[in-house]
Design a protein around this motif. Structure first.
Motif, mmCIF file in Angstrom:
data_model
loop_
_atom_site.group_PDB
_atom_site.id
_atom_site.type_symbol
_atom_site.label_atom_id
_atom_site.label_comp_id
_atom_site.label_asym_id
_atom_site.label_seq_id
_atom_site.Cartn_x
_atom_site.Cartn_y
_atom_site.Cartn_z
ATOM 1 N N ASN A 41 -7.611 0.994 13.599
ATOM 2 C CA ASN A 41 -7.332 1.326 15.173
ATOM 3 C C ASN A 41 -8.538 2.052 15.872
ATOM 4 O OD1 ASN A 41 -6.715 4.090 14.649
ATOM 5 N ND2 ASN A 41 -5.398 4.009 16.503
ATOM 6 N N GLY A 42 -9.779 1.811 15.150
ATOM 7 C CA GLY A 42 -10.789 2.550 15.583
ATOM 8 C C GLY A 42 -11.329 3.677 15.202
ATOM 9 N N SER A 43 -10.277 4.830 14.840
ATOM 10 C CA SER A 43 -10.700 5.985 14.264
ATOM 11 C C SER A 43 -9.761 6.189 12.873
ATOM 12 C CB SER A 43 -10.427 7.053 15.067
ATOM 13 O OG SER A 43 -9.111 7.050 15.824
ATOM 14 N N ARG A 44 -8.482 5.422 12.781
ATOM 15 C CA ARG A 44 -7.696 5.607 11.874
ATOM 16 C C ARG A 44 -7.460 4.541 10.915
ATOM 17 N NH1 ARG A 44 -6.327 10.552 9.796
ATOM 18 N NH2 ARG A 44 -4.053 10.451 9.931
ATOM 19 N N PHE A 45 -7.192 4.804 9.872
ATOM 20 C CA PHE A 45 -6.752 3.600 8.651
ATOM 21 C C PHE A 45 -5.354 4.003 8.367
ATOM 22 C CE2 PHE A 45 -11.289 3.005 7.051
ATOM 23 C CZ PHE A 45 -11.161 1.929 7.476
ATOM 24 N N MET A 46 -4.264 2.710 8.288
ATOM 25 C CA MET A 46 -3.144 3.139 7.585
ATOM 26 C C MET A 46 -2.903 1.922 6.652
ATOM 27 S SD MET A 46 0.546 3.908 9.080
ATOM 28 C CE MET A 46 0.366 5.541 9.584
ATOM 29 N N GLN A 47 -2.510 2.108 5.445
ATOM 30 C CA GLN A 47 -2.326 0.995 4.504
ATOM 31 C C GLN A 47 -0.920 1.132 3.942
ATOM 32 O OE1 GLN A 47 -4.622 -1.658 1.473
ATOM 33 N NE2 GLN A 47 -5.392 0.341 1.506
ATOM 34 N N LEU A 48 -0.298 0.077 3.763
ATOM 35 C CA LEU A 48 0.904 -0.382 2.832
ATOM 36 C C LEU A 48 0.248 -0.876 1.591
ATOM 37 C CD1 LEU A 48 3.939 -0.564 2.265
ATOM 38 C CD2 LEU A 48 3.782 -2.463 3.821
ATOM 39 N N LEU A 49 0.723 -0.431 0.288
ATOM 40 C CA LEU A 49 0.552 -0.899 -0.863
ATOM 41 C C LEU A 49 1.730 -1.161 -1.452
ATOM 42 C CD1 LEU A 49 -2.711 1.241 -1.895
ATOM 43 C CD2 LEU A 49 -2.581 -1.391 -1.548
ATOM 44 N N GLU A 50 1.776 -2.269 -1.964
ATOM 45 C CA GLU A 50 3.565 -2.629 -2.768
ATOM 46 C C GLU A 50 2.884 -3.665 -4.166
ATOM 47 O OE1 GLU A 50 6.806 -2.921 0.280
ATOM 48 O OE2 GLU A 50 5.563 -4.815 0.250
ATOM 49 N N GLY A 51 3.298 -3.079 -5.105
ATOM 50 C CA GLY A 51 2.981 -3.678 -6.298
ATOM 51 C C GLY A 51 3.744 -3.086 -7.697
ATOM 52 N N PRO A 52 3.241 -3.378 -8.679
ATOM 53 C CA PRO A 52 3.468 -2.251 -10.029
ATOM 54 C C PRO A 52 3.037 -1.035 -9.654
ATOM 55 C CG PRO A 52 2.209 -4.325 -10.759
ATOM 56 C CD PRO A 52 2.267 -4.378 -9.091
ATOM 57 N N ARG A 53 3.816 -0.057 -10.176
ATOM 58 C CA ARG A 53 3.432 1.413 -9.961
ATOM 59 C C ARG A 53 1.928 1.786 -10.433
ATOM 60 N NH1 ARG A 53 7.245 5.629 -12.720
ATOM 61 N NH2 ARG A 53 6.310 4.614 -14.389
ATOM 62 N N GLU A 54 1.588 1.483 -11.802
ATOM 63 C CA GLU A 54 0.494 1.944 -12.173
ATOM 64 C C GLU A 54 -0.815 1.274 -11.238
ATOM 65 O OE1 GLU A 54 1.787 -1.307 -14.869
ATOM 66 O OE2 GLU A 54 2.598 0.133 -13.663
ATOM 67 N N CYS A 55 -0.340 0.212 -10.738
ATOM 68 C CA CYS A 55 -1.654 -0.721 -9.901
ATOM 69 C C CYS A 55 -1.750 0.279 -8.525
ATOM 70 C CB CYS A 55 -1.374 -2.243 -9.899
ATOM 71 S SG CYS A 55 -1.421 -3.199 -11.248
ATOM 72 N N VAL A 56 -0.616 0.324 -8.046
ATOM 73 C CA VAL A 56 -0.725 1.094 -6.640
ATOM 74 C C VAL A 56 -1.476 2.375 -6.908
ATOM 75 C CG1 VAL A 56 0.859 2.322 -4.954
ATOM 76 C CG2 VAL A 56 1.398 -0.259 -5.977
ATOM 77 N N GLU A 69 12.866 -1.687 -4.051
ATOM 78 C CA GLU A 69 13.719 -2.773 -4.580
ATOM 79 C C GLU A 69 13.032 -4.012 -4.466
ATOM 80 O OE1 GLU A 69 16.433 -2.528 -6.471
ATOM 81 O OE2 GLU A 69 15.853 -0.462 -6.398
ATOM 82 N N VAL A 70 12.456 -4.440 -3.120
ATOM 83 C CA VAL A 70 11.860 -5.640 -2.794
ATOM 84 C C VAL A 70 10.796 -5.517 -2.138
ATOM 85 C CG1 VAL A 70 13.586 -7.298 -2.759
ATOM 86 C CG2 VAL A 70 13.269 -5.951 -0.671
ATOM 87 N N ARG A 71 9.540 -6.141 -1.973
ATOM 88 C CA ARG A 71 8.397 -6.118 -1.412
ATOM 89 C C ARG A 71 8.614 -5.946 0.106
ATOM 90 N NH1 ARG A 71 3.137 -7.129 -4.677
ATOM 91 N NH2 ARG A 71 3.896 -7.390 -6.680
ATOM 92 N N ALA A 72 8.191 -5.447 1.105
ATOM 93 C CA ALA A 72 8.335 -5.650 2.413
ATOM 94 C C ALA A 72 7.412 -6.592 2.914
ATOM 95 C CB ALA A 72 8.155 -4.371 3.134
ATOM 96 N N LEU A 73 6.282 -7.043 2.415
ATOM 97 C CA LEU A 73 5.481 -8.002 2.565
ATOM 98 C C LEU A 73 4.785 -8.721 1.518
ATOM 99 C CD1 LEU A 73 2.958 -5.803 4.968
ATOM 100 C CD2 LEU A 73 4.416 -7.703 5.718
ATOM 101 N N PRO A 74 4.796 -10.205 1.689
ATOM 102 C CA PRO A 74 4.668 -11.265 0.560
ATOM 103 C C PRO A 74 3.245 -11.259 0.344
ATOM 104 C CG PRO A 74 5.254 -12.223 2.425
ATOM 105 C CD PRO A 74 5.210 -10.892 2.845
#
Lengths: 392, 158
Positions: free
Chosen positions: B59-74, B99-104
Motif C-alpha cells: 500500500n505504498g509504504s507497507r507490505f503484508m503477506q499471507l503464505l500458506e503451504g507445507p510448513r518447511e516451505c513457508v 486445516e485448509v488453505r484460505a486462498l487457493p
C-alpha cells in the motif's frame, strides 16, 4: 482453426491461471525465399500447410493449433498429462525427422520452445494503470523518508538515417534520444543520471520505447523506414529490469507498430559469450531483427557467433587516418561478420572521407552528419547519394 | 550465500504465516517497477515448486503477506524475506497450523488511495487486528483487488 474451436478451448481453460504453450518457429524462411525467388509464395504456402497437417495429426483433438507469423503455436488441452517440455521435444523431433525425409523441406530449420502464458499476465500487470497508481503512491510515501531521487530529464527523439550503399536507399533509421541538461546537449544513455542506477536506465529505455512507438504509429505507412530503438544492455541483462521493459514493449509496440528493431547499446565487447547470447536473445524475443553497438577495433566476433545480430553499428573514429591505417583489420572484421550472416554499419561519419574509408573497409551501411541530417520524425524510405553532387 | 530449497513432503502439515513489513524500495524512477517485477518473477518461479499460495499486499509504504503451504516451505520463504533488503521492521502476525488453505492460488495486490472502500484493510490498519480479522481482510483483498492482482497457478493438489 475456427472460432468455435477457440471458444471451446477458452471454456476448457476456465479457472486456470496459466498454461504452458509450445511455440514452433521456422528460422530460415528468408534464405529459402531467396532460393525460390518468384515461386516463394507458393512454396511458403505449401510448407505451412504441410506442417500444419503434420502437426495436427500428432496433437489431441482438444489441443489448439494456431498459425503464427513464422510458425505455429500449440495451446495444449489443460488436462493433458504429458508435460509441456516433453510435448515440445516430441513435436520438434517428429517435425525434424519429417523435414529430413521431404525434399523441399530438407533445409528448413526449426526452433521449438515451451512458453508459459502466466508470465505474460505478469507483464500485463506491470503495465497496468493500477500499477502506475501504486508506483506514484510509493514514490509519495518514500518522499517523507528518502532524499529526493534524481528525476529523469525530459528528452526528445531524433531519427538518424542509415544509408545502405548497395541499394543507395535509406530504409532504416536509428533513434537517438536528445536532451539539453545544464545547457549542454546530451545524447542516448548519457541522459539518465548515473546516480539512478540500472533502474533509471530501464525507466529511460521504457520512456524512449513509449515515445518511439507513438512516433511510429503517428507516421505509419507501408513504406516507412524501419526504426531501431535503443535499449541499454543493462536493461536486458537482469530479470528485474528486463521484465518491465518487455511488458512495456508488449503493451505499446508488439502487434501495434510495424518495422521496429531493437538496438542493443553499451554491451561490453569483452563480455562472456553466454551473457551476450542471453541479452541479444531477449532482444530477439521482442523484435525479429536486432542491431548491436560494437567497437570494430576491440570486438571479438567469435563471442557473437550465437547472438544472431543482424547489424552491428560501429562508431567511426574521429581520426580518419586510424581507419586508413587499420583498413586491412577492418576488412577482415567485416568479412568475418558477413560469414556469420551479419552486416556492419559505420556510424558517426563526420565527413565523406569516413564514408569512403568505411566503404573501402567493407562496411555496408553508413550514418552520420555527412550522410544525412537528423530528422524530427520517422521518414518514408528514400533514395540518397551522399557521395554524389547533391549529398548532404 | 546458498539456500537449499526444501522439497514439499506429503505428510507435512499445511502452515499459515502472515507478516507485515516496511517497504524499503527506493523512490527513484524505475526502482519500484523493477523490484516488483523481481518479486513477481521469483514468486512465479518458486511458489509453484514450493506449492505455496497466498497474497502479497502493498500500500505504498507497507507490505503484508499471507503464505500458506507445507510448513518447511513457508518457513524457508520467510527466512528469505527476513534476509531481503526490500523489507525492514518485519513482524510476524500469524504463524500457525491450518486445516485448509484460505486462498487457493497466489496473488499480489496493490492498495492505492483510489480503493477507498478497502482502506480499512490496508496493512498498517490490518496488522493491529486479531488473527481472524487479518486473515479475513487478506482474503477479501485478494478477491476484490482483481484488477490489481496477478494470479498464479494453483499448486498441484493444493
Amino acid at each position: 482453426m475456427g472460432l468455435s474451436s477457440v471458444s471451446a478451448y477458452a471454456r476448457r481453460l476456465k479457472g486456470k491461471t496459466q498454461i504452458d504453450t509450445t511455440q514452433l518457429q521456422f528460422l530460415n524462411l528468408e534464405e529459402l525465399e531467396k532460393r525460390y525467388g518468384d515461386r516463394w509464395p507458393q512454396v511458403r504456402g505449401r510448407i505451412i500447410e504441410t506442417c500444419e497437417s503434420f502437426i495436427s495429426r500428432r496433437i489431441r483433438p482438444e489441443d489448439l493449433l494456431l498459425r503464427a507469423a513464422n510458425g505455429f503455436i500449440i495451446l495444449p488441452d489443460p488436462n493433458r498429462e504429458e508435460c509441456a517440455e516433453a510435448f515440445t521435444r516430441r513435436i520438434k523431433l517428429d517435425l525434424e525427422k519429417f523435414f529430413l525425409g521431404t525434399d523441399y523441406l530438407k533445409s528448413l530449420r526449426l526452433s521449438a520452445e515451451t512458453r508459459n502464458i502466466a508470465l505474460q499476465d505478469l507483464f500485463s500487470a506491470l503495465e497496468s494503470e493500477a500499477f502506475g497508481r501504486a508506483e506514484a503512491e510509493h514514490a509519495a510515501a518514500r518522499a517523507c523518508v528518502d532524499p529526493p531521487a534524481a528525476p529523469l530529464p525530459d528528452f526528445s527523439l531524433r531519427f538518424e538515417s542509415i544509408w545502405t550503399m548497395r541499394t543507395g536507399h535509406v530504409a532504416l533509421q536509428r533513434i537517438l534520444p536528445f536532451s539539453v541538461i545544464d545547457g549542454v546537449g546530451s545524447w542516448g544513455h548519457q541522459i539518465p543520471p548515473s546516480s539512478g542506477g540500472d533502474a533509471m536506465v530501464m525507466e529511460f529505455d521504457r520512456q524512449v520505447l513509449i515515445s518511439a512507438a507513438a512516433a511510429a504509429r503517428a507516421n505509419d505507412a507501408p513504406s516507412r523506414c524501419a526504426l531501431a530503438i535503443p535499449v541499454h544492455f543493462r536493461t536486458l541483462a537482469s530479470v528485474k529490469h528486463r521484465l518491465p521493459y518487455m511488458a512495456c514493449f508488449k503493451e505499446h509496440a508488439h502487434g501495434r507498430v510495424s518495422g521496429l528493431m531493437l538496438h542493443v547499446c553499451g554491451l561490453p565487447m569483452d563480455a562472456p559469450a553466454s551473457v551476450i547470447t542471453e541479452i541479444t536473445g531477449v532482444a530477439r524475443n521482442m523484435t525479429r531483427r536486432i542491431l548491436c553497438e560494437a567497437d570494430a577495433f576491440s570486438m571479438r566476433p567469435d563471442r557473437f557467433d550465437d547472438a544472431r545480430v543482424d547489424i552491428f553499428t560501429c562508431a567511426a573514429p574521429a581520426d580518419i587516418g586510424l581507419m586508413e591505417r587499420r583498413e586491412v583489420a577492418l576488412r577482415v572484421f567485416n568479412a568475418r561478420l558477413r560469414r556469420s550472416g551479419a552486416m556492419a554499419a559505420l556510424t558517426d561519419c563526420r565527413s565523406l572521407g569516413h564514408v569512403s574509408a568505411g566503404a573501402a573497409a567493407g562496411f555496408a551501411h553508413f550514418a552520420g552528419d555527412s550522410v544525412d541530417r537528423l530528422k524530427r520524425q520517422p521518414e518514408k524510405a528514400y533514395r540518397l547519394d551522399p557521395l554524389g553532387p547533391q549529398g548532404p | 550465500m546458498t539456500h537449499l530449497r526444501p522439497v514439499p513432503v506429503a505428510d507435512s502439515p499445511t502452515w499459515r504465516l502472515v507478516y507485515a513489513s516496511t517497504s524499503l524500495i527506493e523512490a527513484g524512477p524505475g526502482a519500484f517497477r523493477a523490484e516488483i517485477a523481481d518479486i513477481l518473477a521469483s514468486s512465479a518461479r518458486n511458489n509453484r515448486l514450493l506449492t505455496l499460495t497466498g497474497v502479497l499486499v502493498h500500500n505504498g509504504s507497507r507490505f503484508m503477506q499471507l503464505l500458506e503451504g507445507p510448513r518447511e516451505c513457508v518457513h524457508f520463504v520467510m527466512d528469505l524475506i527476513r534476509a531481503d533488503t526490500r523489507h525492514e521492521r518485519i513482524g510476524v502476525l500469524i504463524d500457525e497450523r491450518a486445516e485448509v488453505r484460505a486462498l487457493p492460488d497466489w496473488a499480489m495486490a496493490f492498495l492505492t488511495s483510489r480503493d477507498k472502500e478497502l482502506s480499512h484493510l490496508s496493512p498498517d490498519r490490518l496488522e493491529t487486528k486479531p488473527s481472524a480479522e487479518i486473515l479475513e481482510g487478506l482474503v477479501t483483498l485478494s478477491e476484490r483487488c482483481s484488477e490489481m492482482s496477478v494470479p498464479l497457478e494453483p499448486p498441484p493438489g493444493g
